[in-house]
Motif scaffolding. Structure first.
Motif, PDB file in Angstrom:
ATOM      1  N   GLU A 163     137.780  68.355  -1.664  1.00 39.23           N
ATOM      2  CA  GLU A 163     137.181  67.040  -1.882  1.00 39.23           C
ATOM      3  C   GLU A 163     138.247  65.956  -1.845  1.00 39.23           C
ATOM      4  O   GLU A 163     138.043  64.881  -1.247  1.00 39.23           O
ATOM      5  CB  GLU A 163     136.457  67.038  -3.237  1.00 39.23           C
ATOM      6  CG  GLU A 163     135.688  65.770  -3.533  1.00 39.23           C
ATOM      7  CD  GLU A 163     134.644  65.421  -2.508  1.00 39.23           C
ATOM      8  OE1 GLU A 163     134.051  66.342  -1.893  1.00 39.23           O
ATOM      9  OE2 GLU A 163     134.435  64.210  -2.270  1.00 39.23           O
TER      10      GLU A 163
ATOM     11  N   LYS B 178     139.236  65.289   1.644  1.00 36.09           N
ATOM     12  CA  LYS B 178     138.158  64.571   2.350  1.00 36.09           C
ATOM     13  C   LYS B 178     138.212  63.097   2.005  1.00 36.09           C
ATOM     14  O   LYS B 178     138.085  62.217   2.876  1.00 36.09           O
ATOM     15  CB  LYS B 178     136.827  65.170   1.902  1.00 36.09           C
ATOM     16  CG  LYS B 178     135.677  64.974   2.849  1.00 36.09           C
ATOM     17  CD  LYS B 178     134.510  65.848   2.369  1.00 36.09           C
ATOM     18  CE  LYS B 178     133.195  65.195   2.716  1.00 36.09           C
ATOM     19  NZ  LYS B 178     132.051  65.928   2.155  1.00 36.09           N
ATOM     20  N   GLN B 179     138.418  62.803   0.730  1.00 31.97           N
ATOM     21  CA  GLN B 179     138.455  61.400   0.290  1.00 31.97           C
ATOM     22  C   GLN B 179     139.647  60.672   0.891  1.00 31.97           C
ATOM     23  O   GLN B 179     139.527  59.542   1.348  1.00 31.97           O
ATOM     24  CB  GLN B 179     138.559  61.333  -1.237  1.00 31.97           C
ATOM     25  CG  GLN B 179     137.258  61.626  -1.943  1.00 31.97           C
ATOM     26  CD  GLN B 179     137.446  61.717  -3.447  1.00 31.97           C
ATOM     27  OE1 GLN B 179     138.527  61.415  -3.985  1.00 31.97           O
ATOM     28  NE2 GLN B 179     136.411  62.140  -4.140  1.00 31.97           N
TER      29      GLN B 179
ATOM     30  N   GLU C 215     140.564  56.626   7.554  1.00 35.31           N
ATOM     31  CA  GLU C 215     139.955  56.977   8.835  1.00 35.31           C
ATOM     32  C   GLU C 215     140.175  55.908   9.901  1.00 35.31           C
ATOM     33  O   GLU C 215     140.573  56.217  11.039  1.00 35.31           O
ATOM     34  CB  GLU C 215     138.455  57.213   8.636  1.00 35.31           C
ATOM     35  CG  GLU C 215     137.786  57.775   9.878  1.00 35.31           C
ATOM     36  CD  GLU C 215     136.303  58.037   9.660  1.00 35.31           C
ATOM     37  OE1 GLU C 215     135.807  57.820   8.529  1.00 35.31           O
ATOM     38  OE2 GLU C 215     135.631  58.440  10.615  1.00 35.31           O
ATOM     39  N   THR C 216     139.943  54.681   9.514  1.00 33.75           N
ATOM     40  CA  THR C 216     140.058  53.592  10.489  1.00 33.75           C
ATOM     41  C   THR C 216     141.474  53.497  11.030  1.00 33.75           C
ATOM     42  O   THR C 216     141.695  53.390  12.247  1.00 33.75           O
ATOM     43  CB  THR C 216     139.678  52.245   9.831  1.00 33.75           C
ATOM     44  OG1 THR C 216     138.437  52.424   9.144  1.00 33.75           O
ATOM     45  CG2 THR C 216     139.549  51.154  10.874  1.00 33.75           C
TER      46      THR C 216
ATOM     47  N   ALA D 289     141.241  61.371   3.628  1.00 36.41           N
ATOM     48  CA  ALA D 289     141.048  61.203   5.071  1.00 36.41           C
ATOM     49  C   ALA D 289     140.052  60.089   5.340  1.00 36.41           C
ATOM     50  O   ALA D 289     140.221  59.295   6.271  1.00 36.41           O
ATOM     51  CB  ALA D 289     140.561  62.508   5.685  1.00 36.41           C
ATOM     52  N   ALA D 290     139.005  60.023   4.511  1.00 38.95           N
ATOM     53  CA  ALA D 290     137.985  58.990   4.697  1.00 38.95           C
ATOM     54  C   ALA D 290     138.597  57.613   4.463  1.00 38.95           C
ATOM     55  O   ALA D 290     138.315  56.648   5.197  1.00 38.95           O
ATOM     56  CB  ALA D 290     136.821  59.229   3.749  1.00 38.95           C
ATOM     57  N   ALA D 291     139.467  57.522   3.472  1.00 37.05           N
ATOM     58  CA  ALA D 291     140.078  56.232   3.147  1.00 37.05           C
ATOM     59  C   ALA D 291     140.961  55.736   4.283  1.00 37.05           C
ATOM     60  O   ALA D 291     141.134  54.537   4.472  1.00 37.05           O
ATOM     61  CB  ALA D 291     140.886  56.355   1.856  1.00 37.05           C
TER      62      ALA D 291
ATOM     63  N   THR E 289     146.772  62.327   0.169  1.00 37.67           N
ATOM     64  CA  THR E 289     146.067  63.578  -0.137  1.00 37.67           C
ATOM     65  C   THR E 289     146.673  64.231  -1.361  1.00 37.67           C
ATOM     66  O   THR E 289     145.959  64.692  -2.265  1.00 37.67           O
ATOM     67  CB  THR E 289     146.135  64.550   1.060  1.00 37.67           C
ATOM     68  OG1 THR E 289     145.614  63.922   2.228  1.00 37.67           O
ATOM     69  CG2 THR E 289     145.368  65.832   0.778  1.00 37.67           C
TER      70      THR E 289
END
Lengths: 172, 525
Positions: free
Chosen positions: B393, B396-397, B403-404, B399-401, B427
């Protein structure tokens, strides 16, 4: 794999058999090594014409046989002591036995280990140091005939041992 | 009909060059007329060729093997020189030099004239290597390197030698005391090393399990770590297995208390005996053994990305002892070690054999996981998936933060590398935050202690796993002993001048020597 590495891999895989084929015919060590070098270079130069559908070892042996016949036709019976017909028969025989399991260094090592020390010393003098038989005979204080007969017995014994070794591996 | 021993006699007289012209003519006729005689001559020739190659130190193997490089010791050269041989190199050597010239030129893609010592920094001719975490095109002596990416990397070494290092290999190139000798200190992974005949400087691959020294040869060294690589390799203790395969030439392998000479076609595994762990206190089993999972729910050595995470389970000494014993029964068993050898080393292994070996390995790993599960408490068992999920998790968080930014940086390798570095940092922070919420204070303390130990060990270039002091350490105490090492120009020093180069004389018997009656002078040899 690029062509260069491919050639090298194929050549080195069949080198022992090639050396055995040429060595069975040409006994003079200098002549044999010269011939092997010539064969190696010819194989490389002709590699572009090699048909990969054909076993490389058979192709190499064919070229080796041609080189042997060239030497014979040059009128120098030495170092090729056999007629073209005999060379052809040997090439055919090599083709037949190529498919059989052939003993390698592991079999040889296994069988050498079984020999007495003095036998190994004799082989070392003959093959490693390339001592002339007269010198070896002097070292062992026997006649040359005794050395020849001993070498002959040793080679036969090694061949039998390696055959048994291979058979033993096949059984397990 | 001739007796077979008659044509055998002719054959051997021909091989020894004492056959008369009449005898040769007779042998010629027999070869033409009788196929079995032709075959016998070839078989005898084969034995003769093997003896020549083996005892002279030249290497060639039958079908199925690779490489042939002729090697001759400096002593032999000296001997031949003392006999008054001409300055012209021996014919076999000219053949070898021709083959080597072809080989080096072919493999290296360079002209033969490029055989000169590589200037400071060894060029990386293929693949990707990092030194101190940064990609490098040349590798200096004493700089720890690592092969990154999925493929191998090739480094050109001094004197035309070449090292093809497998993916994820860690090593250091050294030149002890500024000498001409070359040493590769292999920390993890393995590679294939080709040392041309002209390279008359000793070449050595050192590992924590032993060293491999060669001159003019082609050999492969693998240091198997039971460290999980995240690809389902079971990692356990810091067990390193040294596996050596020789394609050409000969190598000397020095492992503690033993010296072995391997010739072409040989392969052996050293150090496969699991070292007895003196104390399990500081030792931790690998995460995939314990039951951590990674992508797709597959067993994963989570400590690879979260150092020391196994510490969070707070295993007791009794639990560690039981898990250790389970490993001895499973992945450290003789059957599994042999299977690993097949998968890793045997160039002649068939696909069926490799598949069987992989099946044996997988079975052993699964059994070890089962046995380990039985050792863990219900609380530990429930913690494992929670930790795995928390780490997933957090990743994932993070990477999402980013992503752009990551998408934007794709076209720019330098920027992408920097962003990846930031992602790893983010991470790590997210994982730490997640674990702090999940673990009890005691579990957190144990985890952090294990993490410090692992990071410290990695920093020193030692094992990646958290280890106790009793674990084998890379390059520690396993260096070549010195005096008994082959020295420059003398690698193939035979034990006695006239002994076969290979092996020790073992069993004196009394056969096959010239016998009484073979000669007029009765002598016992």
């Amino acid at each position: 794999m690029d062509q260069h590495a491919d050639f090298l891999k194929k050549f080195l895989q069949c080198e022992a058999d090639l050396r055995a084929f040429v060595g069975a015919i040409v006994r003079d060590v200098h002549a044999r090594e010269d011939l092997l070098q010539e064969i190696a270079l010819t194989l490389w130069e002709c590699f572009g014409r090699y048909d990969p559908c054909r076993p490389f070892a058979a192709w190499a042996r064919g070229i080796a046989a041609k080189k042997l016949l060239e030497r014979w036709h040059q009128g120098r019976r030495t170092p090729v002591p056999f007629s073209p017909e005999a060379v052809g028969r040997l090439a055919e025989a090599a083709e037949r036995i190529a498919s059989r399991p052939s003993p390698g260094f592991d079999a040889l090592e296994h069988c050498l280990d079984k020999l007495p020390e003095k036998s190994r010393r004799l082989l070392a003098l003959r093959y490693s140091r390339e001592e002339p038989v007269e010198a070896i005979a002097g070292e062992f204080r026997v006649g040359c005939d005794a050395i020849y007969q001993a070498l002959s017995r040793l080679r036969r014994r090694l061949r039998e041992c390696m055959t048994r070794y291979l058979a033993g591996q096949g059984e397990t | 009909m001739f007796a077979s021993d008659h044509f055998e006699q002719l054959i051997h007289r021909h091989l020894d060059q004492i056959a008369t012209a009449e005898e040769l003519a007779e042998l010629d006729r027999l070869v033409v007329e009788r196929p079995e005689v032709a075959e016998a001559l070839l078989e005898a020739g084969r034995v003769d060729a093997l003896l020549t190659l083996h005892l002279r130190g030249t290497e060639a193997v039958g079908s199925g093997a690779v490489a042939s490089v002729a090697v001759r010791s400096a002593k032999e050269r000296h001997f031949r020189g003392a006999k008054g041989d001409s300055a012209r190199p021996a014919p076999w050597r000219r053949l070898v030099l021709a083959v080597i010239a072809i080989a080096a030129a072919l493999l290296l893609g360079l002209g033969v004239w490029q055989w000169f010592p590589v200037p400071a920094g060894h060029p990386v001719v293929a693949g990707t290597i990092e030194v101190d975490g940064s990609p490098a095109k040349r590798v200096a002596d004493d700089a720890p390197l690592r092969v990154v990416g999925d493929g191998p990397a090739v480094i050109q070494l001094a004197g035309g030698a070449r090292a093809e290092l497998q993916a994820a290999t860690a090593a250091v190139i050294r030149r002890p005391d500024g000498s001409q000798a070359q040493t590769i200190e292999l920390l993890e992974g393995g590679g294939r090393f080709q040392v041309p005949r002209r390279n008359d400087r000793p070449f050595c691959v050192q590992t924590c399990n032993g060293s491999v020294t060669a001159l003019g040869t082609d050999f492969e060294v693998n240091l198997w770590s039971t460290q999980g690589k995240g690809d389902q390799e079971m990692s356990f203790r810091s067990m390193f297995v040294l596996a050596v395969a020789v394609a050409a030439g000969m190598v000397q392998v020095d492992v503690p208390g033993e010296k072995h000479v391997l010739s072409a076609g040989s392969q052996r595994v050293f150090g496969a005996e699991v070292p007895k762990v003196k104390s399990l206190t500081a030792w931790l089993p690998s995460g995939d053994v314990l039951g951590f999972t990674g992508k797709g729910g597959q067993p994963f050595a989570l400590e690879q990305t979260v150092p020391g995470i196994q510490g969070a389970l707070a295993l007791t000494d009794e639990q560690k002892t039981k898990i250790s014993a389970a490993a001895d029964q499973t992945i450290h068993s003789e059957k599994v070690r042999a299977a690993m050898a097949t998968v890793k080393l045997d160039p002649n292994a068939t696909e069926a054999q490799k598949e069987e070996a992989k099946r044996v390995l997988a079975e052993a790993r699964a059994k070890l996981r089962d046995l380990t599960t039985q050792v863990l408490t219900p609380e530990q068992k429930s913690l494992l998936p929670r930790i795995s999920e928390a780490v997933a998790e957090a990743r994932k968080q993070a990477a999402a933060a980013m992503e752009t930014e990551l998408i934007a940086g794709k076209g720019d390798p330098a920027k992408a590398a920097e962003l990846q570095k930031q992602l790893r940092q983010k991470t790590s922070e997210a994982v730490q935050a997640g674990l702090e919420k999940l673990l009890t204070p005691a579990q957190l303390a144990a985890y952090k202690k294990a993490a410090e130990a692992q990071v410290a060990a990695e920093k020193l270039g030692k094992d990646k796993k958290p280890k106790g002091d009793d674990q084998p350490k890379k390059g520690d105490g396993k260096k070549p002993k010195g005096d008994d090492q082959p020295k420059k120009g003398d690698v193939k020093k035979p034990k006695g001048e006239d002994q076969p180069k290979k092996g020790d004389v073992k069993k004196p018997r009394g056969e096959d020597l010239p016998k009484k009656g073979d000669d007029k002078k009765p002598v016992t040899l």
